[in-house]
Design an enzyme around this catalytic site. Structure first.
Site, PDB file in Angstrom:
ATOM      1  N   ILE A 117     -59.956  11.062  11.668  1.00  0.00           N
ATOM      2  CA  ILE A 117     -60.383  11.161  10.270  1.00  0.00           C
ATOM      3  C   ILE A 117     -60.321  12.612   9.799  1.00  0.00           C
ATOM      4  O   ILE A 117     -59.476  12.990   8.998  1.00  0.00           O
ATOM      5  CB  ILE A 117     -61.807  10.591  10.093  1.00  0.00           C
ATOM      6  CG1 ILE A 117     -61.826   9.107  10.488  1.00  0.00           C
ATOM      7  CG2 ILE A 117     -62.288  10.770   8.657  1.00  0.00           C
ATOM      8  CD1 ILE A 117     -63.215   8.502  10.573  1.00  0.00           C
ATOM      9  N   CYS A 118     -61.222  13.421  10.317  1.00  0.00           N
ATOM     10  CA  CYS A 118     -61.374  14.797   9.829  1.00  0.00           C
ATOM     11  C   CYS A 118     -60.198  15.688  10.193  1.00  0.00           C
ATOM     12  O   CYS A 118     -59.950  16.692   9.519  1.00  0.00           O
ATOM     13  CB  CYS A 118     -62.678  15.393  10.366  1.00  0.00           C
ATOM     14  SG  CYS A 118     -64.112  14.356  10.017  1.00  0.00           S
TER      15      CYS A 118
END
Length: 210
Positions: A117-118
């Site tokens: 995600i990040c």
């Protein structure tokens, strides 16, 4: 034609540390806690050693994600810091995107939590914008190995290069003779067993000079 070797250049890269936050790091399960801390700290040392500009960013610090870990602030006191109010993809935050652009570098070295995600979201956005993106796999963490592998495949298929923090260090350094002691110190402190190798080298060097 064979693919070009896009080699990291300390004069043309910027390090992005994305969401290494006290809450999110507790979710990392694909590395042991001490191992992950050692890897992230090693990458911080590399950025500092080569004087590569760095950007630290966090997401929703007032929520469960928590603040960035103090090791980032301590190790990179001159880094640009961009707190994001909530955007999950860091590149969706205008301040962060402008901070990256302002650096004027072609190469992006990115690490973060969580990997799929990040790290993956901004990495894919940066690839789309034409940057060369290098993902530091062992300074990025996530829930499990299978989610990490899926994220790695997604980023690699998009054109990201995957490497660990030690490979980043070595590719930037080019030649041991540039600084054996300083470069070796990073490895001594952050690569298991390397402290013994450095002791052997120092002992041999000392005896040779007597």
């Amino acid at each position: 034609m064979p693919p070009a070797y896009k080699r990291l250049n300390k004069d043309d890269c910027v390090f992005l540390f994305v969401d290494h936050q006290t809450g999110l790091i507790q979710l990392v399960r694909d590395f042991e806690p001490n191992e992950f801390k050692t890897n992230v700290s090693g990458l911080v040392k590399v950025a500092d050693y080569f004087r590569v500009p760095s950007i630290l960013t966090s997401s929703f610090e007032t929520g469960p994600n928590g603040p960035l870990v103090k090791e980032l602030y301590d190790g990179l006191p001159n880094a640009t810091v961009v707190p994001r109010p909530g955007q999950i993809n860091a590149m969706d935050n205008e301040d962060f995107a402008q901070a990256v652009k302002k650096m004027g570098k072609k190469q992006i070295v990115i690490s973060g939590v969580l990997t799929e995600i990040c790290v993956a979201f901004p990495a894919l956005s940066l690839i789309e914008e034409g940057y060369d993106v290098f993902v530091v796999t062992d300074a990025s963490g996530t829930f499990a190995e299978h989610t990490r592998e899926a994220a790695h495949k997604r980023m690699a298929q998009a054109g990201c290069q995957l490497l660990n923090w030690a490979a980043v260090a070595a590719e930037l350094h080019r030649d041991w003779r540039n600084d054996v002691a300083g470069f070796g110190e990073i490895w001594r402190d952050h690569v298991p067993g390397y402290w013994c190798l450095m002791q052997s080298y120092e002992s041999v060097s000392k005896n040779a000079n007597q």
